[in-house]
Motif scaffolding. Structure first.
Motif, PDB file in Angstrom:
ATOM      1  N   SER A  46       0.827  -1.210   0.000  1.00  0.00           N
ATOM      2  CA  SER A  46       0.000   0.000   0.000  1.00  0.00           C
ATOM      3  C   SER A  46       0.862   1.261   0.000  1.00  0.00           C
ATOM      4  CB  SER A  46      -0.923   0.002   1.230  1.00  0.00           C
ATOM      5  OG  SER A  46      -1.732   1.160   1.238  1.00  0.00           O
ATOM      6  N   GLY A  47       0.733   2.044  -1.070  1.00  0.00           N
ATOM      7  CA  GLY A  47       1.490   3.291  -1.178  1.00  0.00           C
ATOM      8  C   GLY A  47       2.651   3.235  -2.148  1.00  0.00           C
ATOM      9  N   LEU A  48       2.935   2.060  -2.724  1.00  0.00           N
ATOM     10  CA  LEU A  48       4.088   1.957  -3.614  1.00  0.00           C
ATOM     11  C   LEU A  48       3.877   2.708  -4.924  1.00  0.00           C
ATOM     12  CD1 LEU A  48       5.595  -1.618  -3.207  1.00  0.00           C
ATOM     13  CD2 LEU A  48       5.914   0.441  -1.846  1.00  0.00           C
ATOM     14  N   VAL A  49       2.634   2.759  -5.421  1.00  0.00           N
ATOM     15  CA  VAL A  49       2.380   3.533  -6.635  1.00  0.00           C
ATOM     16  C   VAL A  49       2.633   5.011  -6.373  1.00  0.00           C
ATOM     17  CG1 VAL A  49       0.672   4.196  -8.361  1.00  0.00           C
ATOM     18  CG2 VAL A  49       0.710   1.861  -7.505  1.00  0.00           C
ATOM     19  N   HIS A  50       2.202   5.488  -5.207  1.00  0.00           N
ATOM     20  CA  HIS A  50       2.419   6.885  -4.834  1.00  0.00           C
ATOM     21  C   HIS A  50       3.914   7.190  -4.720  1.00  0.00           C
ATOM     22  CE1 HIS A  50       1.630  10.341  -1.769  1.00  0.00           C
ATOM     23  NE2 HIS A  50       1.754  10.800  -2.988  1.00  0.00           N
ATOM     24  N   ILE A  51       4.661   6.285  -4.118  1.00  0.00           N
ATOM     25  CA  ILE A  51       6.116   6.466  -4.010  1.00  0.00           C
ATOM     26  C   ILE A  51       6.741   6.527  -5.396  1.00  0.00           C
ATOM     27  CG2 ILE A  51       8.269   5.362  -3.301  1.00  0.00           C
ATOM     28  CD1 ILE A  51       6.806   4.223  -0.898  1.00  0.00           C
ATOM     29  N   LEU A  52       6.345   5.604  -6.277  1.00  0.00           N
ATOM     30  CA  LEU A  52       6.908   5.576  -7.623  1.00  0.00           C
ATOM     31  C   LEU A  52       6.588   6.865  -8.375  1.00  0.00           C
ATOM     32  CD1 LEU A  52       8.393   3.893  -9.781  1.00  0.00           C
ATOM     33  CD2 LEU A  52       6.138   3.115 -10.553  1.00  0.00           C
ATOM     34  N   GLU A  53       5.364   7.334  -8.266  1.00  0.00           N
ATOM     35  CA  GLU A  53       4.982   8.590  -8.926  1.00  0.00           C
ATOM     36  C   GLU A  53       5.877   9.736  -8.460  1.00  0.00           C
ATOM     37  OE1 GLU A  53       3.038  12.254  -7.874  1.00  0.00           O
ATOM     38  OE2 GLU A  53       1.552  10.727  -7.355  1.00  0.00           O
ATOM     39  N   HIS A  54       6.099   9.850  -7.149  1.00  0.00           N
ATOM     40  CA  HIS A  54       6.982  10.888  -6.606  1.00  0.00           C
ATOM     41  C   HIS A  54       8.398  10.734  -7.144  1.00  0.00           C
ATOM     42  CE1 HIS A  54       5.410  13.446  -3.205  1.00  0.00           C
ATOM     43  NE2 HIS A  54       4.325  12.791  -3.586  1.00  0.00           N
ATOM     44  N   TYR A  55       8.880   9.501  -7.138  1.00  0.00           N
ATOM     45  CA  TYR A  55      10.258   9.252  -7.553  1.00  0.00           C
ATOM     46  C   TYR A  55      10.455   9.642  -9.017  1.00  0.00           C
ATOM     47  CZ  TYR A  55      14.838   7.028  -7.384  1.00  0.00           C
ATOM     48  OH  TYR A  55      16.195   6.806  -7.410  1.00  0.00           O
ATOM     49  N   ILE A  56       9.527   9.235  -9.870  1.00  0.00           N
ATOM     50  CA  ILE A  56       9.628   9.564 -11.289  1.00  0.00           C
ATOM     51  C   ILE A  56       9.567  11.071 -11.499  1.00  0.00           C
ATOM     52  CG2 ILE A  56       8.393   9.412 -13.497  1.00  0.00           C
ATOM     53  CD1 ILE A  56       7.656   6.529 -12.717  1.00  0.00           C
ATOM     54  N   LEU A  57       8.721  11.739 -10.731  1.00  0.00           N
ATOM     55  CA  LEU A  57       8.511  13.176 -10.909  1.00  0.00           C
ATOM     56  C   LEU A  57       9.724  13.994 -10.473  1.00  0.00           C
ATOM     57  CD1 LEU A  57       6.419  15.352 -11.742  1.00  0.00           C
ATOM     58  CD2 LEU A  57       5.616  15.338  -9.378  1.00  0.00           C
ATOM     59  N   PHE A  58      10.397  13.569  -9.422  1.00  0.00           N
ATOM     60  CA  PHE A  58      11.417  14.429  -8.827  1.00  0.00           C
ATOM     61  C   PHE A  58      12.849  13.889  -8.887  1.00  0.00           C
ATOM     62  CE2 PHE A  58       7.499  15.495  -6.430  1.00  0.00           C
ATOM     63  CZ  PHE A  58       7.383  16.818  -6.836  1.00  0.00           C
ATOM     64  N   ARG A  59      13.007  12.594  -9.129  1.00  0.00           N
ATOM     65  CA  ARG A  59      14.350  12.020  -9.084  1.00  0.00           C
ATOM     66  C   ARG A  59      14.886  11.786 -10.487  1.00  0.00           C
ATOM     67  NH1 ARG A  59      16.214  13.272  -4.125  1.00  0.00           N
ATOM     68  NH2 ARG A  59      14.318  13.497  -2.849  1.00  0.00           N
ATOM     69  N   GLY A  60      16.130  11.422 -10.578  1.00  0.00           N
ATOM     70  CA  GLY A  60      16.786  11.353 -11.868  1.00  0.00           C
ATOM     71  C   GLY A  60      16.599  10.047 -12.606  1.00  0.00           C
ATOM     72  N   THR A  61      17.245   9.985 -13.759  1.00  0.00           N
ATOM     73  CA  THR A  61      17.239   8.796 -14.600  1.00  0.00           C
ATOM     74  C   THR A  61      18.675   8.341 -14.798  1.00  0.00           C
ATOM     75  OG1 THR A  61      17.501  10.002 -16.687  1.00  0.00           O
ATOM     76  CG2 THR A  61      15.260   9.779 -15.817  1.00  0.00           C
ATOM     77  N   GLU A  62      18.862   7.376 -15.669  1.00  0.00           N
ATOM     78  CA  GLU A  62      20.215   6.936 -15.998  1.00  0.00           C
ATOM     79  C   GLU A  62      20.982   8.002 -16.766  1.00  0.00           C
ATOM     80  OE1 GLU A  62      19.652   3.398 -18.187  1.00  0.00           O
ATOM     81  OE2 GLU A  62      18.928   2.210 -16.492  1.00  0.00           O
ATOM     82  N   LEU A  63      20.271   8.994 -17.319  1.00  0.00           N
ATOM     83  CA  LEU A  63      20.894   9.993 -18.184  1.00  0.00           C
ATOM     84  C   LEU A  63      21.025  11.367 -17.545  1.00  0.00           C
ATOM     85  CD1 LEU A  63      18.916   9.040 -21.426  1.00  0.00           C
ATOM     86  CD2 LEU A  63      21.158   8.196 -20.693  1.00  0.00           C
ATOM     87  N   ARG A  64      20.054  11.734 -16.695  1.00  0.00           N
ATOM     88  CA  ARG A  64      20.060  13.071 -16.096  1.00  0.00           C
ATOM     89  C   ARG A  64      19.597  13.001 -14.641  1.00  0.00           C
ATOM     90  NH1 ARG A  64      16.259  16.700 -19.784  1.00  0.00           N
ATOM     91  NH2 ARG A  64      15.154  14.717 -19.998  1.00  0.00           N
ATOM     92  N   SER A  65      20.077  13.943 -13.832  1.00  0.00           N
ATOM     93  CA  SER A  65      19.609  14.026 -12.451  1.00  0.00           C
ATOM     94  C   SER A  65      18.245  14.707 -12.423  1.00  0.00           C
ATOM     95  CB  SER A  65      20.595  14.831 -11.605  1.00  0.00           C
ATOM     96  OG  SER A  65      20.585  16.202 -12.007  1.00  0.00           O
ATOM     97  N   GLY A  66      17.572  14.602 -11.294  1.00  0.00           N
ATOM     98  CA  GLY A  66      16.289  15.273 -11.147  1.00  0.00           C
ATOM     99  C   GLY A  66      16.418  16.774 -11.310  1.00  0.00           C
ATOM    100  N   GLU A  67      17.514  17.344 -10.801  1.00  0.00           N
ATOM    101  CA  GLU A  67      17.740  18.786 -10.931  1.00  0.00           C
ATOM    102  C   GLU A  67      17.936  19.184 -12.392  1.00  0.00           C
ATOM    103  OE1 GLU A  67      19.302  16.776  -8.884  1.00  0.00           O
ATOM    104  OE2 GLU A  67      18.603  17.447  -6.898  1.00  0.00           O
TER     105      GLU A  67
END
Length: 205
Positions: A46-67
């Motif tokens: 419970s809550g893992l979809v919400h965590i993933l949504e936050h992570y995708i929105l604010f954190r980086g990828t293999e190519l670029r940081s969230g900033e």
């Protein structure tokens, strides 16, 4: 004959695409929806979809940081947001029509080149835990959560979209990765684009 303003089709990878041409403003709105919501969670997730949504929105990828992604969004005049629901998780970019390629590339990157890192996850979990605390002080959101609990006893809709504190506190990269496998794929998703562009059939005329 009225000009065609909409089109829908599926790509070879299973992604469903919906296009709607709207010429009133020089903007494009991209919404990428994943068939993944609190309906797909259990007491243990419970809550893992919400965590993933936050992570995708604010954190980086293999190519670029969230900033770096946030800075590129500002450079392109883009509005960027995401939402978790009972049935869907959605990711939205609105920007000037000239930057359509940037929006598509960015959506592809943040969703399919996601790099899960435990330290970044811990930081994002603290933000979500603070949201849970604030929920108790928001009469509308608290009442909505209680309403669903009473309307859908024994059904996945009963569980809160925001998740439970216990699951969020204990979540780790391995658990999140296992949960999203099978959900975060093109065949389980759809892309809708609305705004100023020309459909291929009109371009040939």
């Amino acid at each position: 004959e009225e000009p065609e303003t909409s089109r829908s089709f599926s790509l070879e990878n299973g992604l469903k695409v919906f296009l709607y041409e709207k010429e009133t403003v020089p903007l494009l709105n991209f919404v990428f929806a994943v068939n993944m919501g609190s309906k797909d969670e259990t007491e243990a997730t419970s809550g893992l979809v919400h965590i993933l949504e936050h992570y995708i929105l604010f954190r980086g990828t293999e190519l670029r940081s969230g900033e770096e992604i946030a800075l590129d969004m500002r450079r392109h005049g883009a509005y960027f947001n995401a939402h978790t629901g009972l049935d869907l998780a959605s990711f939205e970019i609105t920007l000037p029509s000239d930057h359509a390629a940037f929006a598509l590339q960015t959506l592809k990157e943040i969703l399919f080149d996601l790099e899960l890192d435990q330290e970044a996850l811990e930081e994002e979990k603290q933000v979500i835990l603070e949201e849970l605390t604030q929920l108790q002080d928001d009469p509308f959101r608290l009442a909505t959560a209680l309403l669903y609990q009473n309307l859908f006893p024994g059904h996945p809709y009963q569980r809160p979209i925001y998740g439970t504190r216990e699951v969020i506190e204990g979540d780790c990269v391995e658990q999140l990765s296992r949960f999203t496998r099978g959900f975060l794929v093109p065949a389980n998703s759809a892309l809708a684009v609305v705004g100023l562009f020309v459909l291929p059939s009109k371009r040939r005329q």
